[in-house]
Scaffold this motif. Structure first.
Motif, mmCIF file in Angstrom:
data_model
loop_
_atom_site.group_PDB
_atom_site.id
_atom_site.type_symbol
_atom_site.label_atom_id
_atom_site.label_comp_id
_atom_site.label_asym_id
_atom_site.label_seq_id
_atom_site.Cartn_x
_atom_site.Cartn_y
_atom_site.Cartn_z
ATOM 1 N N GLU A 144 -9.732 -38.760 -17.071
ATOM 2 C CA GLU A 144 -8.468 -39.406 -16.697
ATOM 3 C C GLU A 144 -7.266 -38.696 -17.320
ATOM 4 O OE1 GLU A 144 -10.768 -43.733 -16.742
ATOM 5 O OE2 GLU A 144 -9.436 -43.152 -18.375
ATOM 6 N N LEU A 145 -7.523 -37.574 -18.000
ATOM 7 C CA LEU A 145 -6.449 -36.843 -18.678
ATOM 8 C C LEU A 145 -6.258 -35.476 -18.035
ATOM 9 C CD1 LEU A 145 -7.559 -37.587 -22.369
ATOM 10 C CD2 LEU A 145 -5.725 -38.733 -21.102
ATOM 11 N N SER A 146 -5.043 -34.927 -18.185
ATOM 12 C CA SER A 146 -4.785 -33.578 -17.676
ATOM 13 C C SER A 146 -5.466 -32.560 -18.600
ATOM 14 C CB SER A 146 -3.286 -33.323 -17.649
ATOM 15 O OG SER A 146 -2.793 -33.248 -18.985
ATOM 16 N N GLY A 147 -5.497 -31.298 -18.164
ATOM 17 C CA GLY A 147 -6.109 -30.252 -18.971
ATOM 18 C C GLY A 147 -5.456 -30.123 -20.336
ATOM 19 N N GLY A 148 -4.116 -30.163 -20.344
ATOM 20 C CA GLY A 148 -3.390 -30.039 -21.605
ATOM 21 C C GLY A 148 -3.693 -31.211 -22.529
ATOM 22 N N GLN A 149 -3.763 -32.408 -21.925
ATOM 23 C CA GLN A 149 -4.062 -33.586 -22.741
ATOM 24 C C GLN A 149 -5.482 -33.510 -23.297
ATOM 25 O OE1 GLN A 149 -3.089 -36.476 -19.722
ATOM 26 N NE2 GLN A 149 -1.144 -37.012 -20.718
ATOM 27 N N GLN A 150 -6.405 -33.031 -22.479
ATOM 28 C CA GLN A 150 -7.783 -32.899 -22.963
ATOM 29 C C GLN A 150 -7.842 -31.918 -24.129
ATOM 30 O OE1 GLN A 150 -11.123 -32.734 -20.139
ATOM 31 N NE2 GLN A 150 -9.645 -33.051 -18.502
ATOM 32 N N GLN A 151 -7.062 -30.819 -24.014
ATOM 33 C CA GLN A 151 -7.099 -29.851 -25.104
ATOM 34 C C GLN A 151 -6.470 -30.437 -26.369
ATOM 35 O OE1 GLN A 151 -8.947 -27.752 -26.142
ATOM 36 N NE2 GLN A 151 -8.440 -25.809 -25.160
ATOM 37 N N ASP A 174 -7.578 -22.032 -19.976
ATOM 38 C CA ASP A 174 -7.756 -22.843 -18.767
ATOM 39 C C ASP A 174 -6.488 -23.641 -18.455
ATOM 40 O OD1 ASP A 174 -9.610 -23.542 -16.710
ATOM 41 O OD2 ASP A 174 -9.794 -25.535 -17.600
ATOM 42 N N LEU A 175 -5.365 -23.217 -19.051
ATOM 43 C CA LEU A 175 -4.144 -24.014 -18.893
ATOM 44 C C LEU A 175 -3.028 -23.187 -18.245
ATOM 45 C CD1 LEU A 175 -4.107 -25.628 -22.466
ATOM 46 C CD2 LEU A 175 -4.919 -26.680 -20.348
ATOM 47 N N ASP A 176 -2.095 -23.896 -17.587
ATOM 48 C CA ASP A 176 -0.937 -23.190 -17.040
ATOM 49 C C ASP A 176 -0.014 -22.754 -18.183
ATOM 50 O OD1 ASP A 176 1.183 -25.279 -17.560
ATOM 51 O OD2 ASP A 176 -0.206 -26.451 -16.329
ATOM 52 N N ARG A 177 0.929 -21.908 -17.885
ATOM 53 C CA ARG A 177 1.762 -21.296 -18.928
ATOM 54 C C ARG A 177 2.490 -22.336 -19.766
ATOM 55 N NH1 ARG A 177 1.562 -18.376 -22.502
ATOM 56 N NH2 ARG A 177 0.516 -16.941 -21.128
ATOM 57 N N GLU A 178 3.109 -23.298 -19.068
ATOM 58 C CA GLU A 178 3.914 -24.298 -19.791
ATOM 59 C C GLU A 178 3.036 -25.108 -20.751
ATOM 60 O OE1 GLU A 178 6.859 -28.059 -18.782
ATOM 61 O OE2 GLU A 178 6.146 -26.803 -17.135
ATOM 62 N N THR A 179 1.888 -25.550 -20.229
ATOM 63 C CA THR A 179 0.987 -26.344 -21.072
ATOM 64 C C THR A 179 0.414 -25.488 -22.191
ATOM 65 O OG1 THR A 179 0.383 -27.520 -19.060
ATOM 66 C CG2 THR A 179 -0.960 -27.963 -20.971
ATOM 67 N N ALA A 180 0.130 -24.221 -21.858
ATOM 68 C CA ALA A 180 -0.411 -23.312 -22.871
ATOM 69 C C ALA A 180 0.584 -23.155 -24.017
ATOM 70 C CB ALA A 180 -0.721 -21.959 -22.241
ATOM 71 N N ASP A 181 1.860 -23.028 -23.674
ATOM 72 C CA ASP A 181 2.879 -22.882 -24.715
ATOM 73 C C ASP A 181 2.931 -24.119 -25.611
ATOM 74 O OD1 ASP A 181 3.553 -20.337 -24.009
ATOM 75 O OD2 ASP A 181 5.216 -20.935 -22.700
ATOM 76 N N GLU A 182 2.760 -25.290 -24.981
ATOM 77 C CA GLU A 182 2.764 -26.533 -25.769
ATOM 78 C C GLU A 182 1.600 -26.548 -26.758
ATOM 79 O OE1 GLU A 182 4.578 -29.263 -22.129
ATOM 80 O OE2 GLU A 182 2.670 -29.800 -23.060
ATOM 81 N N ILE A 183 0.437 -26.135 -26.268
ATOM 82 C CA ILE A 183 -0.759 -26.127 -27.135
ATOM 83 C C ILE A 183 -0.571 -25.116 -28.273
ATOM 84 C CG2 ILE A 183 -3.222 -25.525 -27.204
ATOM 85 C CD1 ILE A 183 -2.649 -28.265 -25.943
#
Lengths: 240, 382
Positions: A144-151, A174-183
């Motif tokens: 139920e979570l997005s990829g970024g949230q799962q990470q 496995d994440l898009d650029r924006e989410t990758a930057d957040e992680i």
């Protein structure tokens, strides 16, 4: 700074059928406590193998690996499992969460190996979720979570037992650029503010830019490190 | 959260698959309880109340009758405390599907021989004094709502009345306790008087209570030697042996039951084993992650094994529970035909032991595989 990770003359062979393949060739490495190291290199260069050895997931064929004073190459599998439970957190490319458990139960999972009470475990899990900014999604299952949230949940799970070392295998692969930057920003924060030592394998130069030091591997060997004093640490943390 | 929570969550990962396996297991254990009870009713079932009882039957076939005069001759023996005669009556009540055991008996001696079948004195008195009366087991009376004084009609397929009619009428004189379920007793004197000529003065078999159970073998030999040279020689056995012989006439029920059970459990092992293997294969990366987090090889293997055992024991508990809940129904419908139909707590415990063993068997391979799982290879494959 004290030395947290020491690899001396480490070799690793894999046997495939009748063939023995040398994946790591006489690797020497020293990582100080509080460093943020990126390991880069082409596929098959041995970076994930080295990460697995540092994380105590595998044993070297020869050589010495010492992490936080413990010779990982000289202890039993059982002892290694106990060490992993308390001293190292893992973050994988594909998150590797338990799909049947909620986010907070996933984070709580490593704490089942501790002597903490149920309420203490829940409190610590909530704190770890709070650090990664997901305290409100604790009741959700991974699906139920997005990829970024799962990470983020995976990072919270890695943090929950308060290890000194985090090993991350392609955490943004496995994440898009924006989410990758957040992680990556989150990892930087954990390194800078909580003093976690991070060793991260990545293919992505932009991800490596978030580390203080980037090591390159090629054909099972380490090549000269690149220090980045501007990558999130005011004091240059060293890798030899 | 405890590991039990993880165990439960894993079992519910594929609800449909788990449900189907669970239902299969429950049905298998329900079947086990039924067949075990049937098998014991035929081949085991040593009753403490029957240890002093012998059955005197025709030497050549259970279907052959004996002269009613044998009752008097055997009763005169010092070694016999009491003897009573019984016959198979057959027939049905109202509809052909309403069948139950019916015996023409001598009221006085019957209840003296079968003392565990308690009957009220006034009921016995009515049964004795009203020639067309019948007494029903409590289960039978409850089944058809019979009350004292009710007239019932039994349609015959063996014994017509002397006037050529096939419908016998009886008056309910009361009920008696009978653990075996459905049983109707009719007055032998009336039966013998009303039945067609060729069936008069005969009995199906006799049941006697011996004075000294320790000397039962001598008593048996003595009775059989009494009639050895007559036109109707006897074969006398203990009641339990008689039951076993009766069962062997329709086949080795114990063996048949065992074979069916073996087939059922073999199928269940394959089914559950396949489910456990599939569940394991799907979870290899997760188990590797557990090991990565610090769970030992042993604890991961134990979790996998515990899931298989929990599934099998859960199915077993439900199957055994349903069987025990339905026992009164089975007793009412089958008890009259095969004697006692007892699904004891011990049978239930045996079934649950078997369920645990089944769980250990089907969980062994995935558990060993989980123990041997190497983290690096499992994560790479995942």
């Amino acid at each position: 700074m004290s030395e947290l990770i020491r690899c001396a003359n480490v070799c690793k062979d894999y046997v495939r059928g009748a063939e023995s393949i040398r994946v790591l060739r006489n690797v020497d490495l020293s990582v100080e406590d509080g460093a943020f190291v990126a390991l880069m290199g082409p596929s098959g260069s041995g970076k994930t193998t080295l990460l697995n050895l540092i994380g105590g997931l595998d044993s070297p064929t020869s050589g010495e690996i010492e992490v936080d004073g413990l010779r990982l190459d000289a202890v039993s599998a059982r002892c290694l499992a106990r060490w992993r439970a308390g001293s190292v957190g893992f973050v994988f490319q594909f998150y590797n969460l338990m799909p049947v458990l909620t986010a907070e139960r996933n984070v709580e999972l490593p704490l089942l190996l501790t002597g903490l009470s149920r309420s203490e475990r829940r409190r610590n899990a909530a704190l770890a979720l709070d650090i990664v900014g997901l305290v409100d999604r604790g009741r959700h299952k991974p699906g139920e979570l997005s990829g970024g949230q799962q990470q983020r949940v995976a990072i919270a799970r890695a943090l929950v037992s308060d290890p000194r070392l985090l090993v991350c295998d392609e955490p943004t692969g496995d994440l898009d650029r924006e989410t990758a930057d957040e992680i990556l920003a989150l990892l930087q924060t954990l390194n800078r503010d909580l003093g976690k030592t991070i060793v991260m394998v990545t293919h992505d130069p932009r991800a490596a830019d978030h580390a203080v030091v980037t090591l390159h591997m090629d054909k099972g060997k380490l090549v000269a490190p690149v220090h980045r004093a501007d990558a999130g640490s005011e004091d240059a943390r060293s890798v030899a | 959260m405890r590991l039990l929570t993880l165990l439960g969550a894993n079992l519910l990962r594929k609800p449909m698959r788990t449900s189907l396996t669970f239902v299969s297991l429950a049905i298998a254990f329900l079947l086990f309880m039924l067949l075990k009870a049937v098998s014991e009713a035929f081949s085991g079932g040593v009753s403490l109340q029957g240890l002093d009882r012998i059955v005197i039957d025709s030497k050549y076939s259970m279907t052959d009758n004996l002269p009613v005069s044998y009752v008097r001759q055997i009763r005169s023996l010092d070694e016999i405390e009491q003897v009573t005669n019984m016959s198979w009556f057959g027939g049905y009540y109202m509809e052909p599907r309403n069948t139950f055991a019916t015996y023409p008996v001598d009221p006085e001696s019957y209840f003296d021989v079968f003392r565990e079948q308690a009957v009220a004195a006034e009921t016995l008195s009515r049964f004795r004094n009203i020639r067309v009366s019948a007494v029903a087991s409590e289960a039978l009376a409850a089944q058809y709502g019979w009350k004292l004084g009710d007239a019932i009609h039994i349609v015959q397929d063996i014994f017509p009345l002397e006037d050529g009619s096939w419908t016998w009428q009886f008056e309910i004189a009361g009920t008696f306790e009978y653990a075996g379920g459905q049983l109707l007793l009719i007055n032998y004197d009336y039966f013998n008087e009303a039945v067609v000529g060729w069936a008069k003065d005969q009995v199906g078999w006799l049941v006697g209570r011996v004075a000294d159970p320790k000397a039962v073998d001598d008593t048996i030999r003595m009775i059989d030697s009494m009639f050895e040279n007559s036109s109707d020689p006897t074969r006398t056995t203990t009641e339990d042996e008689y039951r076993r012989q009766f069962a062997s006439q329709v086949g080795d029920v114990g063996m048949i039951s065992s074979m069916i059970l073996m087939a059922v459990f073999f199928t269940i092992i394959l089914l559950t084993g396949n489910t456990a293997a599939q569940a394991f294969a799907e979870r290899v990366p997760e188990l590797a992650v557990m090991k990565t987090l610090g769970f030992s090889d042993r604890s991961v293997a134990t979790l996998v094994l515990a899931e298989a055992v929990a599934l099998c024991v859960g199915g077993g508990v439900v199957g055994v529970g349903i069987a025990l809940l339905l026992q009164p129904v089975f007793t009412a419908t089958l008890g009259g035909m095969i004697g006692s139909f007892d699904m004891s707590g011990w049978t239930g415990a045996y079934a649950l032991g078997l369920a645990s063993l089944l769980g250990l068997t089907v969980g062994a391979y995935p558990a060993v595989a989980a123990k041997r799982l190497t983290i690096v290879e499992a994560l790479r494959e995942g």
